[in-house]
Scaffold this active site. Structure first.
Site: not given
Length: 381
Positions: A246, A159, A121, A157
């Site tokens: 995740d 995200h 990120h 991931d």
């Protein structure tokens, strides 16, 4: 272990400790073909290959003034609270991935894993989503600076890998592929099919934004309907992958419903792509993953074993000394097997498209946006 925002922060370094203890308990590091390297702290000059110098200075300043908040740089926020060692600890994670790139470039290793990395990120000038310095982007840039012509970045991931995407948005030498839960339901709210790269690199950004509740079958169907075809067409010399775990059904920070078995299969699939298209050259990082006992250690132990060329069989018992440590340290019983014992069957894309299926609509949206750029599915153009 110094990358520690607070005792209560989801990105807690105990997940790294538990992963390494499981890797050791499984005997993975005892294999003759595996070497363990201590990561060095990346220098400011190295960090500045992908991060703004003003941002690096802001991180250094924040560590000296941990009570201050810098909203512009994303420092001191709820997601990215400041701690005194924030620069050095973050630069050490980054240094590990830089060493991975150097090892591959020098031919000392075909596969390198930095499971403490995957800080996808972080953008050029801002911290975000528990990430300070983007180690995967730094590794990619090191590869490019040392003469690698094309790098494929694959992010699985839960995200969206927004920071890595933004850093290479207009660089045709890098293909960034992110498979994630849709931004409609999950942070950071980006990563849709129509995000496809800048004017000099159209089609170099690929996003597969899957609906909340996606299980292994849908996830693997989407992966195999998009990723192998694009990697083959792009012809990368190295694959860099981010293996945030995740998306597991027992992780509270996403709404996906994956299993350890499915995440292991994803790692096997990416290893196969590196073997087929990059002569084996593959750098793998960790990423998200917040179920510290049941999910992260098993998933990343599988990743390291796969990179080492000897996957851990799914039904392997979890090492007894690891279970004893978890019971003594955390007062809970850990998982007893290295798998979740699920059925990994998925429906191949080749058997047909179902317009009533939300996952199939997602796949089709991505293919329509980027496949024609590579001469795939040209009838969409």
């Amino acid at each position: 272990m110094g990358y520690r925002f607070s005792d209560s922060h989801p990105m807690h370094p105990s997940r790294l400790d538990l992963t390494m203890r499981m890797i050791e308990g499984l005997g993975i590091l005892e294999r003759d073909n595996i070497s363990l390297l201590a990561p060095q702290i990346a220098t400011v000059e190295e960090l500045a290959t992908v991060h703004d110098r003003d941002y690096i200075a802001a991180v250094q300043y924040a560590g000296e003034h941990p009570g201050e908040v810098n909203e512009e740089r994303g420092l001191g926020t709820e997601d990215d609270p400041v701690f005194s060692d924030i620069h050095a600890a973050s630069a050490r994670l980054a240094g590990g991935s830089l060493q991975a790139a150097d090892a591959v470039l020098a031919g000392r290793a075909l596969h390198v894993v930095n499971f403490a990395g995957g800080m996808h990120h972080a953008s050029r000038g801002r911290a975000s989503g528990f990430c300070i310095y983007n180690d995967a982007a730094l590794a990619i840039q090191r590869l490019l600076d040392q003469g690698t012509r094309r790098v494929a970045y694959i992010d699985v991931d839960a995200h969206h890998g927004d920071g890595t995407q933004s850093i290479f948005w207009d660089d045709p030498r890098v293909l960034t592929i992110s498979m994630h839960e849709s931004g409609i339901s999950l942070f950071p709210g980006t990563g849709f099919a129509n995000e496809t790269g800048g004017p000099q690199a159209a089609g170099s950004v690929v996003n597969v934004a899957l609906p909340a509740g996606t299980t292994d079958a849908g996830w693997l169907r989407a992966f195999h309907a998009v990723v192998p075809q694009l990697v083959a067409a792009f012809e990368p010399e190295v694959i860099v992958s981010q293996h945030g775990c995740d998306g597991h059904r027992r992780d509270d920070l996403s709404n996906l419903r994956l299993s350890v078995d499915g995440q292991r299969q994803n790692a096997l699939d990416i290893a196969d792509l590196a073997q087929r298209h990059c002569e084996g050259r593959w750098i793998a990082t960790g990423g998200g993953g917040y179920n510290l006992i049941e999910v992260v250690p098993r998933t990343w132990s599988h990743l390291v074993a796969i990179a080492g060329g000897q996957p851990v069989p799914l039904r392997t018992p979890v090492p007894g000394r690891w279970l004893d440590y978890v019971r003594d340290r955390y007062g809970v019983d850990g998982p007893t097997a290295m798998n979740d014992d699920v059925d990994l069957w998925w429906r191949s894309w080749e058997v047909g498209y179902d317009p009533a299926d939300a996952i199939d609509r997602t796949i089709m949206a991505t293919r329509k946006e980027v496949f024609p750029v590579f001469g795939l599915d040209p009838w969409f153009d």
